[in-house]
Design a protein around this motif. Sequence first.
Motif, PDB file in Angstrom:
ATOM      1  N   TRP A  10      41.472  38.613  45.738  1.00 21.07           N
ATOM      2  CA  TRP A  10      40.305  39.481  45.888  1.00 21.07           C
ATOM      3  C   TRP A  10      40.566  40.577  46.924  1.00 21.07           C
ATOM      4  O   TRP A  10      40.156  41.735  46.739  1.00 21.07           O
ATOM      5  CB  TRP A  10      39.082  38.653  46.283  1.00 21.07           C
ATOM      6  CG  TRP A  10      38.432  37.955  45.127  1.00 21.07           C
ATOM      7  CD1 TRP A  10      38.589  36.651  44.771  1.00 21.07           C
ATOM      8  CD2 TRP A  10      37.522  38.525  44.180  1.00 21.07           C
ATOM      9  NE1 TRP A  10      37.837  36.365  43.662  1.00 21.07           N
ATOM     10  CE2 TRP A  10      37.170  37.494  43.280  1.00 21.07           C
ATOM     11  CE3 TRP A  10      36.984  39.791  44.006  1.00 21.07           C
ATOM     12  CZ2 TRP A  10      36.287  37.699  42.217  1.00 21.07           C
ATOM     13  CZ3 TRP A  10      36.106  40.007  42.951  1.00 21.07           C
ATOM     14  CH2 TRP A  10      35.768  38.970  42.076  1.00 21.07           C
ATOM     15  N   LEU A  13      42.813  43.286  45.454  1.00 26.27           N
ATOM     16  CA  LEU A  13      42.064  44.152  44.543  1.00 26.27           C
ATOM     17  C   LEU A  13      41.213  45.149  45.321  1.00 26.27           C
ATOM     18  O   LEU A  13      41.168  46.346  44.984  1.00 26.27           O
ATOM     19  CB  LEU A  13      41.178  43.305  43.630  1.00 26.27           C
ATOM     20  CG  LEU A  13      40.328  44.065  42.608  1.00 26.27           C
ATOM     21  CD1 LEU A  13      41.219  44.837  41.640  1.00 26.27           C
ATOM     22  CD2 LEU A  13      39.405  43.110  41.852  1.00 26.27           C
ATOM     23  N   ALA A  14      40.549  44.667  46.373  1.00 25.23           N
ATOM     24  CA  ALA A  14      39.718  45.549  47.200  1.00 25.23           C
ATOM     25  C   ALA A  14      40.554  46.628  47.880  1.00 25.23           C
ATOM     26  O   ALA A  14      40.161  47.793  47.934  1.00 25.23           O
ATOM     27  CB  ALA A  14      38.964  44.723  48.243  1.00 25.23           C
ATOM     28  N   ILE A  17      41.689  49.436  45.506  1.00 30.52           N
ATOM     29  CA  ILE A  17      40.637  50.381  45.141  1.00 30.52           C
ATOM     30  C   ILE A  17      40.164  51.188  46.343  1.00 30.52           C
ATOM     31  O   ILE A  17      39.958  52.408  46.246  1.00 30.52           O
ATOM     32  CB  ILE A  17      39.439  49.628  44.513  1.00 30.52           C
ATOM     33  CG1 ILE A  17      39.880  48.962  43.204  1.00 30.52           C
ATOM     34  CG2 ILE A  17      38.274  50.581  44.256  1.00 30.52           C
ATOM     35  CD1 ILE A  17      38.829  48.050  42.604  1.00 30.52           C
ATOM     36  N   LEU A  50      37.787  51.390  38.867  1.00 28.42           N
ATOM     37  CA  LEU A  50      37.144  50.446  37.947  1.00 28.42           C
ATOM     38  C   LEU A  50      38.056  50.108  36.772  1.00 28.42           C
ATOM     39  O   LEU A  50      37.971  49.013  36.208  1.00 28.42           O
ATOM     40  CB  LEU A  50      35.833  51.038  37.433  1.00 28.42           C
ATOM     41  CG  LEU A  50      34.712  51.212  38.472  1.00 28.42           C
ATOM     42  CD1 LEU A  50      33.491  51.867  37.837  1.00 28.42           C
ATOM     43  CD2 LEU A  50      34.334  49.877  39.105  1.00 28.42           C
ATOM     44  N   VAL A  53      39.878  47.071  37.580  1.00 26.61           N
ATOM     45  CA  VAL A  53      39.085  45.842  37.515  1.00 26.61           C
ATOM     46  C   VAL A  53      38.964  45.332  36.076  1.00 26.61           C
ATOM     47  O   VAL A  53      39.014  44.122  35.833  1.00 26.61           O
ATOM     48  CB  VAL A  53      37.683  46.086  38.111  1.00 26.61           C
ATOM     49  CG1 VAL A  53      36.843  44.806  38.041  1.00 26.61           C
ATOM     50  CG2 VAL A  53      37.790  46.572  39.550  1.00 26.61           C
ATOM     51  N   GLN A  54      38.828  46.249  35.126  1.00 26.59           N
ATOM     52  CA  GLN A  54      38.575  45.855  33.745  1.00 26.59           C
ATOM     53  C   GLN A  54      39.649  44.949  33.136  1.00 26.59           C
ATOM     54  O   GLN A  54      39.327  43.889  32.595  1.00 26.59           O
ATOM     55  CB  GLN A  54      38.367  47.106  32.875  1.00 26.59           C
ATOM     56  CG  GLN A  54      37.030  47.786  33.087  1.00 26.59           C
ATOM     57  CD  GLN A  54      35.853  46.933  32.669  1.00 26.59           C
ATOM     58  OE1 GLN A  54      35.531  45.936  33.317  1.00 26.59           O
ATOM     59  NE2 GLN A  54      35.214  47.307  31.587  1.00 26.59           N
ATOM     60  N   VAL A  56      41.827  43.156  34.680  1.00 26.30           N
ATOM     61  CA  VAL A  56      41.901  41.928  35.478  1.00 26.30           C
ATOM     62  C   VAL A  56      40.796  40.966  35.052  1.00 26.30           C
ATOM     63  O   VAL A  56      41.014  39.755  34.929  1.00 26.30           O
ATOM     64  CB  VAL A  56      41.781  42.265  36.982  1.00 26.30           C
ATOM     65  CG1 VAL A  56      41.705  40.995  37.809  1.00 26.30           C
ATOM     66  CG2 VAL A  56      42.970  43.100  37.432  1.00 26.30           C
ATOM     67  N   LEU A  57      39.614  41.508  34.796  1.00 28.11           N
ATOM     68  CA  LEU A  57      38.514  40.673  34.305  1.00 28.11           C
ATOM     69  C   LEU A  57      38.800  40.164  32.900  1.00 28.11           C
ATOM     70  O   LEU A  57      38.564  38.997  32.589  1.00 28.11           O
ATOM     71  CB  LEU A  57      37.214  41.474  34.306  1.00 28.11           C
ATOM     72  CG  LEU A  57      36.541  41.712  35.653  1.00 28.11           C
ATOM     73  CD1 LEU A  57      35.382  42.699  35.497  1.00 28.11           C
ATOM     74  CD2 LEU A  57      36.029  40.409  36.258  1.00 28.11           C
ATOM     75  N   LEU A  62      40.754  36.857  37.976  1.00 26.88           N
ATOM     76  CA  LEU A  62      39.997  36.805  39.223  1.00 26.88           C
ATOM     77  C   LEU A  62      39.468  35.392  39.456  1.00 26.88           C
ATOM     78  O   LEU A  62      38.654  34.890  38.672  1.00 26.88           O
ATOM     79  CB  LEU A  62      38.833  37.806  39.194  1.00 26.88           C
ATOM     80  CG  LEU A  62      39.230  39.275  39.304  1.00 26.88           C
ATOM     81  CD1 LEU A  62      38.004  40.168  39.203  1.00 26.88           C
ATOM     82  CD2 LEU A  62      39.957  39.538  40.619  1.00 26.88           C
ATOM     83  N   HIS A  74      32.750  42.160  32.907  1.00 27.19           N
ATOM     84  CA  HIS A  74      33.534  43.177  32.195  1.00 27.19           C
ATOM     85  C   HIS A  74      32.612  44.195  31.524  1.00 27.19           C
ATOM     86  O   HIS A  74      32.868  45.406  31.563  1.00 27.19           O
ATOM     87  CB  HIS A  74      34.425  42.500  31.151  1.00 27.19           C
ATOM     88  CG  HIS A  74      35.351  43.421  30.436  1.00 27.19           C
ATOM     89  ND1 HIS A  74      36.520  43.883  31.000  1.00 27.19           N
ATOM     90  CD2 HIS A  74      35.296  43.970  29.192  1.00 27.19           C
ATOM     91  CE1 HIS A  74      37.140  44.675  30.135  1.00 27.19           C
ATOM     92  NE2 HIS A  74      36.416  44.752  29.037  1.00 27.19           N
ATOM     93  N   ILE A  77      30.877  46.302  34.336  1.00 25.21           N
ATOM     94  CA  ILE A  77      31.824  47.268  34.910  1.00 25.21           C
ATOM     95  C   ILE A  77      32.093  48.390  33.917  1.00 25.21           C
ATOM     96  O   ILE A  77      32.250  49.558  34.297  1.00 25.21           O
ATOM     97  CB  ILE A  77      33.149  46.567  35.293  1.00 25.21           C
ATOM     98  CG1 ILE A  77      32.903  45.557  36.423  1.00 25.21           C
ATOM     99  CG2 ILE A  77      34.189  47.587  35.734  1.00 25.21           C
ATOM    100  CD1 ILE A  77      32.450  46.177  37.715  1.00 25.21           C
TER     101      ILE A  77
END
Length: 207
Positions: A10, A13-14, A17, A50, A53-54, A56-57, A62, A74, A77
């Motif tokens: 996590w 990922l943060a 971004i 974003l 994130v997509q 990865v989801l 995650l 998903h 987002i």
Amino acid sequence: MRLAKATLIWAALAVAICVPIAAAAASPLLAWRGPVYILAGFAGILALGLMLVQPVLAGGSLPGLPAYRGRRAHRWIGGALVVAVVVHVGGLWITSPPDMIDALLFASPTPFSPFGVIAMWAIFAVAVLAALRRRLGLRTWRIAHMSLAVVIVAGSVVHGMLVEGTMETMSKAALCALVLGATIKVMADLRVWRKRATSRGESTARR
């Protein structure tokens, strides 16, 4: 051990971004930009984040998110991505309508414009198809979604790399590489998973 791994994922990922956003916020070029232009620019940076994130989801990478929550996230987002793109394009339209008209008509002299426009329409197409998902059927939806995802990621990465603006070069390149790498990995994993599922189904049918 699991908690430490989950926290690391996590946090990574943060960082991936937030660092490009923070670097762009420190750019000296912002001093010559109006508030609407700045908002549009950061909406574009957020949209790129974003896009990391997509996949990865979609790949269930995650920790702490069950499959059904990951799918719901998903979709949410995806909606946020559409909003970010609308703000990005709308802000640029307000600040410079002639440039946006040229871009939308593929008549802009800037090399990054056509890639951004193509990615934008692909994002909008996915949103429309998502609304019609139940009518399309699962197989048709998956093929269309995956195909458009390739267009979105490829177009956005090229668009982002060609734009010379407030984003810092190294952090931008790293984010683009992560988006591209995550998308390729997830698509490869999903393809292998579906082949295995199909093979098991055929074996069961033969028995």
